[in-house]
Scaffold this active site. Structure first.
Site: not given
Length: 315
Positions: A43, A45, A225, A228, A255, A285, A288, A290, A294
């Site tokens: 998280k 990184a 999620g 919003g 993240d 994000s 995509g 990953g 992403s």
């Protein structure tokens, strides 16, 4: 702006092991998955990478293991232009890893093995003090020891530095140590675990957030999620709807939200608008696969913002 925002992340660095499957095996059962991806995560990184891709100068304080993944993680930071001066290898420990299982609808299940992340201590924060004092914002998560989280929050408060805490993975916490925290950013399940209030809808999320604000936190943002996000503080309660997306993999969306939100605030964008922009960045994000790979770069994101900013509700 006269200079780029400076974001410091004190937190975790993992390697993500992402498996896609049509169904999950029952106990004792072996089945075939559809595909597999290995990528850099954690998280802390992830949030650092999101902030960097959004245009900030980013500084990481972390610990990695003395295995194949440790040096590779440090090299990945350097490749992305993230200052890894205070990312060190801990001999005898494994790097953090996160096996991730993704369902066909994009929903994910994650198991985190902390490894060297547990070796990040308050003394390491002191060692990075000069760099941290120069930051516009310090970002934290719960994939490192809580004593280090509490110490860093106190450090930020002492030096007047904005501090954002993502309480993930959720666990019991001493809220007294978080008094005067600038932003506390849980998702629905994390808010529920920490407050004990079940979250089934936006109204429940509001009750959770209000309880946290009453405990002394300045602002709470509950990420919802597909619904919003909810911004709550003294005299503020604002539900900001999502942007319509065709989600492929939701891993790392929280993240992406936090890393981008830190940058938008540091750029001087007003709070509510910063949340809206972070909603879009997080939503993009999920299109995509990953986590870090992403995340959108700033130019690509700005083009999407220009095209979408007038509408935010899911049809």
């Amino acid at each position: 702006m006269a200079r780029r925002p400076r974001i410091a992340v004190v937190g975790s660095a993992n390697v993500d092991l992402t498996t896609f499957a049509d169904q999950f095996p029952k106990p004792g059962e072996t089945i075939f998955g559809k595909e597999f991806h290995l990528g850099f995560g954690g998280k802390g990184a992830n949030q650092a990478v999101a902030a960097r891709l959004c245009g900030a100068d980013v500084f990481m304080v972390a610990r990695v293991g003395s295995d194949l993944f440790g040096p590779a993680t440090i090299e990945n930071f350097k490749k992305l232009g993230i200052d890894a001066t205070h990312v060190e290898v801990v001999e005898g420990l494994s790097s953090g890893v996160a096996p991730i299982f993704v369902e066909p609808n994009g929903q994910n299940r994650i198991l985190v093995v902390k490894g060297a992340n547990d070796a990040l201590k308050p003394a390491d924060v002191d060692a990075a003090a000069k760099m941290l004092k120069a930051a516009d914002c310090i970002v934290l998560q719960f994939e490192i020891p809580l004593e280090t989280v509490y110490y860093t929050v106190a450090f930020a408060r002492k030096h007047g530095i904005r501090c954002i805490l993502n309480p993930a993975p959720a666990q019991p916490v001493d809220m007294r140590a978080l008094t005067d925290l600038d932003y506390f950013v849980p998702n629905e399940s994390e808010a529920e675990t920490i407050t004990g209030i079940a979250v089934r809808n936006v109204e429940d999320a509001k009750k959770c957030a209000e309880k946290l604000v009453e405990g002394g936190i300045r602002r709470v943002i509950v990420t919802l999620g597909a619904n919003g996000s909810l911004l709550v503080g003294a005299g503020v309660c604002d539900h900001l709807p999502p942007f319509a997306m065709k989600s492929t993999d939701s891993t790392g969306a929280g993240d992406a939200f936090i890393g981008s939100f830190a940058v938008f605030l540091a750029e001087g964008i007003l709070e509510r608008e910063a949340v809206r922009r972070a909603n879009l960045y997080a939503g993009l994000s999920t299109t995509g696969v990953g986590t870090q790979k992403s995340f959108y770069g700033r130019a690509r994101y700005d083009a999407e913002w220009m095209a979408r900013s007038k509408t935010a509700a899911v049809p």
